[in-house]
Design an enzyme around this catalytic site. Sequence first.
Site, PDB file in Angstrom:
ATOM      1  N   GLU A 174      49.086  35.387  40.238  1.00 12.54           N
ATOM      2  CA  GLU A 174      48.614  34.173  40.895  1.00 12.54           C
ATOM      3  C   GLU A 174      49.458  32.935  40.588  1.00 12.54           C
ATOM      4  O   GLU A 174      48.986  31.980  39.948  1.00 12.54           O
ATOM      5  CB  GLU A 174      47.142  33.914  40.538  1.00 12.54           C
ATOM      6  CG  GLU A 174      46.231  35.073  40.895  1.00 12.54           C
ATOM      7  CD  GLU A 174      44.753  34.789  40.607  1.00 12.54           C
ATOM      8  OE1 GLU A 174      44.438  33.757  40.006  1.00 12.54           O
ATOM      9  OE2 GLU A 174      43.917  35.620  41.005  1.00 12.54           O
TER      10      GLU A 174
ATOM     11  N   ASN B   6      44.817  39.273  45.193  1.00 16.16           N
ATOM     12  CA  ASN B   6      43.512  39.029  44.588  1.00 16.16           C
ATOM     13  C   ASN B   6      42.673  38.290  45.610  1.00 16.16           C
ATOM     14  O   ASN B   6      43.076  37.220  46.094  1.00 16.16           O
ATOM     15  CB  ASN B   6      43.651  38.175  43.322  1.00 16.16           C
ATOM     16  CG  ASN B   6      44.409  38.906  42.224  1.00 16.16           C
ATOM     17  OD1 ASN B   6      44.644  40.113  42.320  1.00 16.16           O
ATOM     18  ND2 ASN B   6      44.782  38.198  41.187  1.00 16.16           N
TER      19      ASN B   6
ATOM     20  N   HIS C 299      50.020  36.618  32.882  1.00 18.42           N
ATOM     21  CA  HIS C 299      48.713  36.203  33.408  1.00 18.42           C
ATOM     22  C   HIS C 299      48.346  34.905  32.683  1.00 18.42           C
ATOM     23  O   HIS C 299      47.335  34.824  31.995  1.00 18.42           O
ATOM     24  CB  HIS C 299      47.678  37.309  33.204  1.00 18.42           C
ATOM     25  CG  HIS C 299      46.444  37.176  34.043  1.00 18.42           C
ATOM     26  ND1 HIS C 299      46.002  38.152  34.906  1.00 18.42           N
ATOM     27  CD2 HIS C 299      45.532  36.179  34.144  1.00 18.42           C
ATOM     28  CE1 HIS C 299      44.884  37.775  35.487  1.00 18.42           C
ATOM     29  NE2 HIS C 299      44.571  36.573  35.036  1.00 18.42           N
TER      30      HIS C 299
ATOM     31  N   TYR D 286      38.731  36.874  46.625  1.00 17.92           N
ATOM     32  CA  TYR D 286      37.341  36.612  46.232  1.00 17.92           C
ATOM     33  C   TYR D 286      36.500  36.034  47.371  1.00 17.92           C
ATOM     34  O   TYR D 286      35.336  36.344  47.504  1.00 17.92           O
ATOM     35  CB  TYR D 286      37.303  35.650  45.030  1.00 17.92           C
ATOM     36  CG  TYR D 286      37.820  36.315  43.774  1.00 17.92           C
ATOM     37  CD1 TYR D 286      36.969  37.035  42.953  1.00 17.92           C
ATOM     38  CD2 TYR D 286      39.173  36.271  43.445  1.00 17.92           C
ATOM     39  CE1 TYR D 286      37.435  37.683  41.826  1.00 17.92           C
ATOM     40  CE2 TYR D 286      39.658  36.916  42.317  1.00 17.92           C
ATOM     41  CZ  TYR D 286      38.780  37.629  41.516  1.00 17.92           C
ATOM     42  OH  TYR D 286      39.257  38.278  40.415  1.00 17.92           O
TER      43      TYR D 286
ATOM     44  N   GLU E 220      42.582  42.386  42.414  1.00 14.44           N
ATOM     45  CA  GLU E 220      41.359  41.807  41.837  1.00 14.44           C
ATOM     46  C   GLU E 220      40.367  41.569  42.953  1.00 14.44           C
ATOM     47  O   GLU E 220      40.730  41.040  44.008  1.00 14.44           O
ATOM     48  CB  GLU E 220      41.619  40.436  41.184  1.00 14.44           C
ATOM     49  CG  GLU E 220      42.299  40.474  39.861  1.00 14.44           C
ATOM     50  CD  GLU E 220      42.475  39.072  39.256  1.00 14.44           C
ATOM     51  OE1 GLU E 220      41.682  38.161  39.588  1.00 14.44           O
ATOM     52  OE2 GLU E 220      43.406  38.915  38.465  1.00 14.44           O
TER      53      GLU E 220
ATOM     54  N   ARG F 108      44.450  47.854  34.933  1.00 16.98           N
ATOM     55  CA  ARG F 108      45.386  46.728  35.072  1.00 16.98           C
ATOM     56  C   ARG F 108      45.103  45.734  33.945  1.00 16.98           C
ATOM     57  O   ARG F 108      43.989  45.215  33.832  1.00 16.98           O
ATOM     58  CB  ARG F 108      45.203  46.067  36.439  1.00 16.98           C
ATOM     59  CG  ARG F 108      46.017  44.821  36.644  1.00 16.98           C
ATOM     60  CD  ARG F 108      45.910  44.268  38.068  1.00 16.98           C
ATOM     61  NE  ARG F 108      46.704  43.078  38.181  1.00 16.98           N
ATOM     62  CZ  ARG F 108      46.209  41.835  38.238  1.00 16.98           C
ATOM     63  NH1 ARG F 108      44.914  41.621  38.266  1.00 16.98           N
ATOM     64  NH2 ARG F 108      47.022  40.805  38.304  1.00 16.98           N
TER      65      ARG F 108
HETATM   66  O1  IFM Z   1      39.236  35.439  36.011  1.00 20.30           O
HETATM   67  C1  IFM Z   1      40.133  35.162  37.027  1.00 20.30           C
HETATM   68  C2  IFM Z   1      41.436  35.917  36.816  1.00 20.30           C
HETATM   69  O2  IFM Z   1      42.007  35.614  35.586  1.00 20.30           O
HETATM   70  C3  IFM Z   1      42.427  35.559  37.893  1.00 20.30           C
HETATM   71  N1  IFM Z   1      41.865  35.712  39.197  1.00 20.30           N
HETATM   72  C4  IFM Z   1      40.565  35.129  39.444  1.00 20.30           C
HETATM   73  C5  IFM Z   1      39.588  35.565  38.376  1.00 20.30           C
HETATM   74  C6  IFM Z   1      38.198  34.952  38.644  1.00 20.30           C
HETATM   75  O3  IFM Z   1      38.262  33.564  38.656  1.00 20.30           O
END
Ligand code: IFM
Length: 457
Positions: free
Chosen positions: A173, A299, A128, A301, A353, A84
């Site tokens: 995002e 995405n 992006h 985290y 992500e 990706r």
């Molecule tokens: O590095 C970023 C990415 O560009 C977009 N999503 C979160 C990642 C980590 O912060």
Amino acid sequence: MGHADTLPADGTFPENFVWGVATSSFQIEGAAKEDGKGPSIWDSFCRKDGAIADASNGDIACDHYNRSSQDLDLIASLGVDAYRFSVSWPRVRPGGQGPWNTAGLDFYQRLVDGLLARGIKPYLTLNHWDLPDELQARGGWAHRDTVHHFVDYALGLQAKLGDRVANITTHNEPWVMSVLGHETGVFAPGVKSRAVAMQVAHHLLLSHGLALQALRAQRSTAKLGIVLNLSPIYAATPSQADQNNARIEDGRLLRWYMDPLFKGTYPQDVLEFLGQDAPLIETGDMQAISTPMDFMGINYYSRQMASAGQPWDNRQSGLELTDMGWEVFPQGLTELLLRVHRDYPVPPLYVTENGGAFRDCLLDGRVQDERRTAYIAAHIAAVGEAIRQGVDMAGYMVWSLLDNFEWASGYEKRFGIVHVDYATQTRTCKDSALWYREFLRRQKAARTERETVTTGA
Ligand code: IFM
């Protein structure tokens, strides 16, 4: 290789499940002024005093633009199904409209062909975050014209590459571009206005829907969708004030995007909260935004905590924190996937992500990043759990292939499963990359074994 043993190789992940790694143009390419590339809003933002923690920029980054062939071999060596990446709009069309830059287009053509030659599926993101600076000078995403320039850009890329890419994401995002870029102003272009931020969010969503319609009208063969950054949000305490805050934060992060995409409306409670800061919406906009998608990317985290009073400090929770200060909370991913699956008629989902920034130490050619490996393994297991509970999952991609430019944090935070020595541009697979490679090898071996049993060969 302990974590690989603990993860399912038993058919939890569907046969056609796509395993990948992810990057983005501004974070890795460098070559900021080479071969006719125009400046992006991030090139300009990096020059503002205090905008980037280490005062760095994307001029060189991982120099991927000049090292793509070596990087393609690296990607192939991991045994992934997909890569990706994003296209830098100002590299292929420096002014955002007007003449195209052949050298820039050729770079992505070589990249896509190089992936295909190595048996890797290209997953292309159109936006992006690196909007051409010239469009920002005309109002950027706050201006409705940018919506139409984006559709035109999407069509141009489709004409050049569309027949060979498996999957096209319109935006990565939109919440980040809207809120961090235009409300808090900690990301490019550094605007600080909630009203502007919400208009930007609306234009991003509108351009997504219109681009889908235009690409389909041009007979796109790629699967089309969008990528959102989502998290479950919990009230810091059971107090009514914290509960209300959590509800609005959830509205602004998740429902503000999911509702229009899948229901064609903005959430009423968020519109009321915004009051005069709510965006201008024209007739037909909501219908365009809710154009059906072929896939959706999430995405993930960490979770988020909402507090009406003192801001929540992640250190309070006692959970492990990454180098970004984010809580390691894999169960939040299962919960999020189940919620999205339950509340919306979603198409197949990808985790586009997932990964962690941790302090790494390169010693004798090795990076023993046990914590990153544990993070990734736990989140893959969380995806497996969502699948077992009925969520239609299409793939999982690690963020990120390489250590890279982590936006306002500069190069201080390392998310890569491959270490980059920025002085020499040497790439070294961290232990997490070796683990991922071994995990994928086992997945594929198990898949082949199952096929053999099924066909009786
Ligand atoms: O590095 C970023 C990415 O560009 C977009 N999503 C979160 C990642 C980590 O912060």
